[in-house]
Design an enzyme around this catalytic site. Structure first.
Site, PDB file in Angstrom:
ATOM      1  N   GLU A 118       0.841  -1.204   0.000  1.00 23.13           N
ATOM      2  CA  GLU A 118       0.000   0.000   0.000  1.00 23.13           C
ATOM      3  C   GLU A 118       0.885   1.266   0.000  1.00 23.13           C
ATOM      4  OE1 GLU A 118      -2.213   0.493   3.640  1.00 23.13           O
ATOM      5  OE2 GLU A 118      -3.611   1.923   2.747  1.00 23.13           O
ATOM      6  N   LYS A 195      -9.453   2.668  -2.113  1.00 30.41           N
ATOM      7  CA  LYS A 195      -9.623   2.050  -0.786  1.00 30.41           C
ATOM      8  C   LYS A 195     -11.005   2.379  -0.235  1.00 30.41           C
ATOM      9  CE  LYS A 195      -7.068   2.035   3.649  1.00 30.41           C
ATOM     10  NZ  LYS A 195      -5.769   2.390   4.246  1.00 30.41           N
ATOM     11  N   CYS A 232      -5.812  -2.487   2.280  1.00 31.57           N
ATOM     12  CA  CYS A 232      -5.546  -2.585   3.727  1.00 31.57           C
ATOM     13  C   CYS A 232      -6.756  -2.736   4.645  1.00 31.57           C
ATOM     14  CB  CYS A 232      -4.672  -1.429   4.187  1.00 31.57           C
ATOM     15  SG  CYS A 232      -3.997  -1.787   5.832  1.00 31.57           S
TER      16      CYS A 232
HETATM   17  N1  LIG Z   1      -3.230   1.177   6.201  1.00 31.36           N
HETATM   18  C1  LIG Z   1      -4.246   0.889   7.009  1.00 31.36           C
HETATM   19  O1  LIG Z   1      -5.403   0.985   6.641  1.00 31.36           O
HETATM   20  N2  LIG Z   1      -3.904   0.477   8.248  1.00 31.36           N
HETATM   21  C2  LIG Z   1      -4.859   0.331   9.287  1.00 31.36           C
HETATM   22  C3  LIG Z   1      -4.462  -0.692  10.271  1.00 31.36           C
HETATM   23  C4  LIG Z   1      -4.868  -2.067   9.902  1.00 31.36           C
HETATM   24  O2  LIG Z   1      -5.787  -2.278   9.111  1.00 31.36           O
HETATM   25  O3  LIG Z   1      -4.277  -3.014  10.438  1.00 31.36           O
END
Ligand SMILES: NC(=O)NCCC(=O)O
Length: 383
Positions: A118, A195, A232
């Site tokens: 990401e 996203k 993510c």
């Molecule tokens: N990049 C992101 O969305 N991180 C959030 C933490 C997670 O989903 O573990």
């Protein structure tokens, strides 16, 4: 990285007696995944370039009417090569160089589809809540220099490239998005997927920069199979995985950035469960290392201001529709995971477990439509 466990698998291999290890792997991982024999030149290049290279394969039963549909995917996890206060253009160029040398090795290993982590062109600086210089890393998904760079790689190596970036959309007021750009092996831009779920947890303050994505759940038809990108935080949302699967995704990539103290115990479960529930392959990828910032920032929890978000634990892996999975890459090193899969396994497992058939989606569609209404009353039955 001092004090960090290298990987869960190396720990198991070291400490479980060999006679028990086979059973432990069967129960924990659904068995020992077949090891791929990778070219010696690729293994030595990876060593010279200081990244881990691992290869595994998932097989499917032979069918009479369909030929095997074999595809090799590559998952790339990496540290940022330069300090976060280096000039923006210099950081981006260094990341391009690092990815170029990993993709070259992926090509030697016959990878057909590659996915990066990401926001791979930048530090994961959203924890700071500062705008400059971090917003300067944003680029056009259609004709930014990173997309052009990936198009060259795609053409050169006949490889589909999934490139998650910070997007600036000039058509819509220069707004920012967290976006995966998908490039065909011909070098043509196939499209983009934004996203859908933006975190508001701990130091993950991404809603300061961009909103929830508005591209829905696109699935990209490539020469090697149908793919989707669940970025993510969407990993925690079973309906998000479901929608990519309902649109026909056979492989769902999950480029991520997440840290040990927040999510590491969830990491082996969520994408793997999604592979099982949706009869598809899932490919979670996490960055590696600790990224330091000049200005301290707080977590809004009364704790001390700090200069880093925590340790990104890597551990990228692939899960198959039958619930088996590969070992994870290292928790501390850059790495390339090459996984060969026969996509016929998706339908074979679907025919066995029938989750699509037994899913009762029409019942849930009705009930969800009711539950999101302001006048909804929960169906609780008392004594
Ligand atoms: N990049 C992101 O969305 N991180 C959030 C933490 C997670 O989903 O573990």
């Amino acid at each position: 990285m001092e004090g960090e466990l290298e990987s869960l698998e190396s720990c198991l291999e070291r400490h479980i007696p060999p006679q028990d290890l086979v059973e432990v792997k069967r129960i924990l991982y659904g068995g020992e995944t077949r090891k791929l024999s990778l070219p010696a030149a690729a293994l030595s290049s990876a060593q010279q370039r200081d990244f881990e290279l691992q290869g595994y394969g998932f097989d499917a039963a032979a069918e009479q009417l369909r030929r095997p549909r074999i595809v090799r995917v590559g998952l790339v996890q990496n540290k940022i090569p330069l300090p976060t206060d280096t000039a923006v253009a210099v950081q981006v160029a260094a990341l391009h160089r690092r990815i170029e040398e990993i993709v070259e090795v992926a090509a030697m290993c016959g990878v057909n589809i590659i996915c990066f982590q990401e926001a791979w062109t930048m530090p994961f600086a959203f924890c700071t809540r500062e705008k400059l210089p971090w917003t300067e890393f944003a680029e056009s998904a259609e004709d930014g220099m990173t997309t052009k760079f990936c198009q060259e790689l795609a053409k050169k190596y006949n490889m589909v490239v999934v490139s998650p970036i910070l997007e600036r959309d000039e058509i819509h007021g220069g707004t920012l998005w967290n976006t995966a750009v998908v490039i065909s092996n011909s070098g043509a831009l196939l499209g983009k997927s934004r996203k859908n779920h933006i975190p508001r947890v701990g130091d993950f303050n991404e809603s300061t920069y961009y909103m929830e994505g508005n591209t829905g759940h696109p699935v990209f038809q490539t020469q090697f199979g149908t793919i989707a990108v669940n970025i993510c935080f969407g990993r925690h949302h079973p309906l998000n995985w479901l929608m990519y699967s309902l649109n026909g995704a056979e492989i769902i990539f999950n480029p991520s950035a997440t840290i040990g103290t927040l999510s590491e115990s969830l990491w082996p479960i969520e994408a793997r469960n999604a592979a099982i529930a949706n009869h598809c392959f899932t490919c979670p990828i996490n960055r590696v290392g600790t990224e330091y910032y000049k200005n301290a920032f707080t977590s809004g929890d009364g704790g001390e201001a700090h200069h880093d978000l925590g340790h990104f634990y890597g551990s990228s892996y692939v899960a198959a529709p039958d619930g088996s999975r590969t070992p994870g890459l290292s928790r501390t090193r850059d790495g390339l995971l090459v996984v060969e899969m026969d996509l016929n396994l998706c339908r074979q497992v679907s025919d066995k477990w029938n989750f699509k058939m037994t899913g009762r989606y029409e019942m849930y569609a009705d009930k969800l439509a009711e539950a999101v209404q302001p006048c909804f009353t929960p169906n609780i039955i008392g004594e």
